[in-house]
Structure formats: C-alpha cells, structure tokens
Design an enzyme around this catalytic site. Structure first.
Site, PDB file in Angstrom:
ATOM      1  N   LYS A   1      66.814  -6.805  -1.699  1.00  0.00           N
ATOM      2  CA  LYS A   1      66.750  -8.249  -1.870  1.00  0.00           C
ATOM      3  C   LYS A   1      65.387  -8.798  -1.484  1.00  0.00           C
ATOM      4  O   LYS A   1      64.955  -9.811  -2.005  1.00  0.00           O
ATOM      5  CB  LYS A   1      67.887  -8.962  -1.147  1.00  0.00           C
ATOM      6  CG  LYS A   1      68.060  -8.701   0.311  1.00  0.00           C
ATOM      7  CD  LYS A   1      69.142  -9.643   0.855  1.00  0.00           C
ATOM      8  CE  LYS A   1      70.257  -8.965   1.595  1.00  0.00           C
ATOM      9  NZ  LYS A   1      69.871  -8.341   2.869  1.00  0.00           N
TER      10      LYS A   1
ATOM     11  N   LYS B   1      59.852  -1.977   7.940  1.00  0.00           N
ATOM     12  CA  LYS B   1      59.741  -3.426   8.061  1.00  0.00           C
ATOM     13  C   LYS B   1      58.460  -3.875   8.768  1.00  0.00           C
ATOM     14  O   LYS B   1      58.080  -5.035   8.690  1.00  0.00           O
ATOM     15  CB  LYS B   1      60.973  -4.003   8.775  1.00  0.00           C
ATOM     16  CG  LYS B   1      62.233  -3.940   7.924  1.00  0.00           C
ATOM     17  CD  LYS B   1      63.364  -4.747   8.526  1.00  0.00           C
ATOM     18  CE  LYS B   1      64.716  -4.454   7.909  1.00  0.00           C
ATOM     19  NZ  LYS B   1      64.832  -4.792   6.502  1.00  0.00           N
TER      20      LYS B   1
ATOM     21  N   LYS C   1      64.950   1.988  -4.303  1.00  0.00           N
ATOM     22  CA  LYS C   1      66.222   1.272  -4.328  1.00  0.00           C
ATOM     23  C   LYS C   1      66.002  -0.212  -4.600  1.00  0.00           C
ATOM     24  O   LYS C   1      64.926  -0.748  -4.354  1.00  0.00           O
ATOM     25  CB  LYS C   1      66.964   1.487  -3.015  1.00  0.00           C
ATOM     26  CG  LYS C   1      66.513   0.602  -1.875  1.00  0.00           C
ATOM     27  CD  LYS C   1      67.492   0.736  -0.717  1.00  0.00           C
ATOM     28  CE  LYS C   1      67.255  -0.357   0.309  1.00  0.00           C
ATOM     29  NZ  LYS C   1      67.786  -1.661  -0.107  1.00  0.00           N
TER      30      LYS C   1
HETATM   31  P1  ATP Z   1      66.110  -5.884   2.654  1.00  0.00           P
HETATM   32  O1  ATP Z   1      65.150  -5.718   1.514  1.00  0.00           O
HETATM   33  O2  ATP Z   1      65.952  -7.173   3.382  1.00  0.00           O
HETATM   34  O3  ATP Z   1      66.185  -4.668   3.550  1.00  0.00           O
HETATM   35  P2  ATP Z   1      68.477  -4.956   1.343  1.00  0.00           P
HETATM   36  O4  ATP Z   1      68.764  -5.336  -0.081  1.00  0.00           O
HETATM   37  O5  ATP Z   1      67.997  -3.571   1.609  1.00  0.00           O
HETATM   38  O6  ATP Z   1      67.530  -6.048   1.942  1.00  0.00           O
HETATM   39  P3  ATP Z   1      70.137  -4.997   3.663  1.00  0.00           P
HETATM   40  O7  ATP Z   1      70.419  -6.309   4.286  1.00  0.00           O
HETATM   41  O8  ATP Z   1      69.102  -4.111   4.269  1.00  0.00           O
HETATM   42  O9  ATP Z   1      69.809  -5.233   2.133  1.00  0.00           O
HETATM   43  O10 ATP Z   1      71.478  -4.176   3.572  1.00  0.00           O
HETATM   44  C1  ATP Z   1      72.746  -4.778   3.357  1.00  0.00           C
HETATM   45  C2  ATP Z   1      73.725  -3.693   2.958  1.00  0.00           C
HETATM   46  O11 ATP Z   1      73.513  -3.348   1.586  1.00  0.00           O
HETATM   47  C3  ATP Z   1      73.577  -2.396   3.743  1.00  0.00           C
HETATM   48  O12 ATP Z   1      74.851  -1.846   3.998  1.00  0.00           O
HETATM   49  C4  ATP Z   1      72.812  -1.511   2.803  1.00  0.00           C
HETATM   50  O13 ATP Z   1      73.077  -0.142   3.016  1.00  0.00           O
HETATM   51  C5  ATP Z   1      73.314  -1.951   1.455  1.00  0.00           C
HETATM   52  N1  ATP Z   1      72.317  -1.777   0.414  1.00  0.00           N
HETATM   53  C6  ATP Z   1      71.076  -2.287   0.417  1.00  0.00           C
HETATM   54  N2  ATP Z   1      70.429  -1.976  -0.704  1.00  0.00           N
HETATM   55  C7  ATP Z   1      71.291  -1.243  -1.448  1.00  0.00           C
HETATM   56  C8  ATP Z   1      71.199  -0.619  -2.719  1.00  0.00           C
HETATM   57  N3  ATP Z   1      70.103  -0.711  -3.446  1.00  0.00           N
HETATM   58  N4  ATP Z   1      72.264   0.064  -3.181  1.00  0.00           N
HETATM   59  C9  ATP Z   1      73.377   0.149  -2.437  1.00  0.00           C
HETATM   60  N5  ATP Z   1      73.535  -0.406  -1.236  1.00  0.00           N
HETATM   61  C10 ATP Z   1      72.503  -1.107  -0.734  1.00  0.00           C
HETATM   62 MG    MG Z   2      67.454  -2.931   3.655  1.00  0.00          MG
END
Ligand code: ATP
Ligand code: MG
Length: 337
Positions: free
Chosen positions: A207, A115, A204
């Site tokens: 968002k 980050k 992965k």
């Molecule tokens: P950011 O890009 O802001 O990190 P993110 O999509 O990675 O967003 P997080 O807020 O970091 O989302 O994570 C929220 C939850 O979703 C966590 O439990 C994380 O492990 C899960 N998660 C995030 N991305 C994935 C993915 N691609 N597949 C499965 N689980 C996910």
């Molecule tokens: Mg994340």
C-alpha cells in the site's frame, strides 16, 4: 478457551493484497472457529502513528472495522473487537518487554531495515514496534496470530521474548504463539499468500508503493481497478502457466483470479492451461476484481458508525479485563507490584 488474535494497520486504505492475503483468510478463519476460540480483532492505532497517516485516523479506524464486516465477519460472544490505544496495558507491557528485548535482535528485523532504508532520520517507534506487537499478542496468551509472511520474523521475536521472560522467572507467565509453520497450517495455507506488484511483479504489492498502477486499493472505483489489471505487466513467454519465477505477472493474475472467486488455484491453472492470449486472462481477472469491489464497497457503505462503536465499547471492556490481569502478573514478577 484459546485465542486467535489479529490486527491490521490502518494508515491508509487496504490493497487487494492486504485483503486477499490477510483480511479475507482471517475472516474465514474467525467464522470457522468462533465457537471454539476467542477471536480478538484489534485496531493497532498505536502502530499507525509510527509513520505518516493518510487522511483522518479516526475515520480510518471505523472504516477498518467495517472492512471486516464487509468481508463477511460473523460476530458472536467470543468475537472481541477493540482499539489498541483504548487498552493502556499494551503500552505498559511494551515498555517492560523493551527492557527484555535486545538491540541486536531488533536490528535484525527485515521490516525495520526496509522501513528505515535510505532515510536520514528514523523514529524510534519504527525500531521498537515489533516489541509492541509482542505485547499485543502476549497480553492475551494468543496462540494463533494469522499474519502474512512479512510478519513471520516478528512472531518469532514474540516467541523469543515470551521464552526469555518465562525463563527469567522460572515460571510460565506468557503463552508463546505457536511456530510460524504451524500458524500457516492452521490458516489452511501451505505458504503465505503474496500478491505481486502489478507494474513490477518481482515485488509484492504494497500500500505504501508510490506507483498508483502497481496496486489496487479496495476503495478504487471498480472500473479503475479493472483498467489496472488490463495494464498489468506480464512477459513475452506467450503461454499461460503458473510459474512465479519466470512468469510472475501471469502467475499473479492466476492467483488473484483464484482468491477473488474463492476457488482452488489449481482449478484456475487447469482452466487456462494451453491458452496463449494474455488479453483474455486479463479481461477475466479484471471482471472478477471489478465484481468483487462492487459488492465489497456496497457492504462497507451499509454499516453505520454507531454499530461499529457499540462493538468497540463492548470489546474494549473485555480486552481491558483480560489485559490488565496479565499485566499485573508481569508487574508482580518484575517486582513492580
Ligand atoms: P506497507 O507498504 O505500509 O508495508 P503493506 O501493503 O505491506 O503496507 P502491511 O500493513 O505491511 O501492508 O500488512 C498488512 C497485512 O497484509 C499483513 O498481514 C501482510 O502480511 C499482508 N500483506 C501485505 N502485502 C501483501 C501482499 N502483497 N500479498 C498478501 N498479503 C500481503
Ligand atoms: Mg508491509
């Protein structure tokens, strides 16, 4: 009664990765255990402000709770839903734990590195939020904290901080959450699920990704989501097999198909074994995702803000009692009381 605790950051809408990988398994787990465990579901609003919030945070908070209900959450007297910032003990304990955590261990956090990478200025919250996360967990003696694999390191940190404090005073103040392998077992998953980026399946789905086509948001118009699946990156191997290493795009689609329909991945793999037309698989997955989003979005719209606020007020009353009791114990140990 033991506690299962979960929180999802609400900076923006969820992706299907967040939904399939984190929210849906959590809701299934909560429904399965809500007679034997406390189920604490909290909105980590203090975590939200470590980065820019998309849209209206207050609206996002209410919506993020609705999402649990849309995913099928069943509520009884053991299910507690609350907002982190409405329970000031989280911030208090975070400060105390900041004085226990070392700069070295926080600097090793992969999430922090990711980050802060390439940024000229990084706020201190991004560095210390894993400590706040530890406070979120330890205040409630939560043993099970179902999170995705990207959060495993933070869980280990939480365990370390719990042990450090317990050892410091030669008495068990905190219940450390169970080891990550045990967490995964408890969730009924062999490995954490990781939905891939649709454009670049080596990575992965996230968002915060800038590419709209790389991710499907739970608020996407179902038609739009279907189009994104149809244009997902695949490969030139020419057969449909589950092989995350050589065919991450195709494997990702198989995985999505299984999760969306709640069938074992192995069944989906068998169904498509020997097939060669990627277009057919894409159409099937696109239809599945579209159908899922239609149902989900209709359910979110059905739930009123008032209903959610009622759950929150009851949950916050409970959370403050439990958290303040633990905080007092810690304050006494540190001679602050
Ligand atoms: P950011 O890009 O802001 O990190 P993110 O999509 O990675 O967003 P997080 O807020 O970091 O989302 O994570 C929220 C939850 O979703 C966590 O439990 C994380 O492990 C899960 N998660 C995030 N991305 C994935 C993915 N691609 N597949 C499965 N689980 C996910
Ligand atoms: Mg994340």
């Amino acid at each position: 009664m033991k506690t299962i605790l979960t929180g999802l950051r609400v900076n923006s809408e969820l992706t299907i990765g967040n939904y399939l990988g984190a929210l849906l398994p959590m809701v299934r787990l909560a429904n399965k255990y809500n007679h034997d465990y406390n189920i604490n579901i909290f909105v980590p609003d203090l975590h939200s402000i470590i980065s820019e919030v998309d849209g209206d945070l207050q609206k996002n908070i209410l919506r993020s709770i609705k999402v649990y209900f849309a995913a099928g959450l069943e509520v009884n007297e053991n299910v507690h839903i609350y907002r982190q910032s409405y329970v000031p003990a989280h911030s208090e304990l975070c400060w105390i734990l900041n004085c226990v955590a070392s700069m070295g261990e926080l600097s090793r956090m992969t999430q922090f590195k990711e980050k802060s990478e390439g940024k000229s200025s990084v706020n201190a919250g991004i560095f210390t939020y894993p400590v706040l996360m530890a406070a979120d967990i330890l205040l409630y003696d939560a043993e099970y904290v179902p999170v995705g694999e990207d959060q495993f390191q933070h869980l280990e940190l939480t365990r370390n901080l719990a042990f450090k404090v317990n050892n410091k005073f030669d008495k068990p103040i905190f219940t450390p959450p169970v080891k990550t392998e045990k967490q995964v077992e408890f969730m009924g998953l062999k490995n954490g699920v990781r939905i891939r980026n649709l454009v670049d399946p080596e990575h992965k789905m996230s968002k915060s990704s800038r590419s709209e086509n790389s991710k499907i948001m739970m608020s996407d118009a179902p038609e739009v989501a279907a189009k994104k699946i149809m244009s997902a990156t695949t490969d030139s191997v020419g057969k449909i097999e589950f092989d995350m290493f050589n065919q991450p795009g195709i494997s990702n689609l198989l995985q999505i198909e299984a999760l969306v329909n709640d069938v074992p991945l192995q069944d989906v793999i068998s169904t498509w074994a020997g097939e060669t037309h990627y277009g057919d698989l894409k159409r099937k997955v696109a239809d599945s995702v579209k159908a899922m989003l239609e149902v989900f979005q209709a359910r979110v719209d059905e739930i009123s803000d008032e209903t959610i606020l009622e759950y929150l007020l009851a949950g916050e009353e409970y959370a403050n009692i439990v958290a303040n009791r633990k905080l007092l114990e810690v304050q006494k140990a540190f001679s602050l009381r």
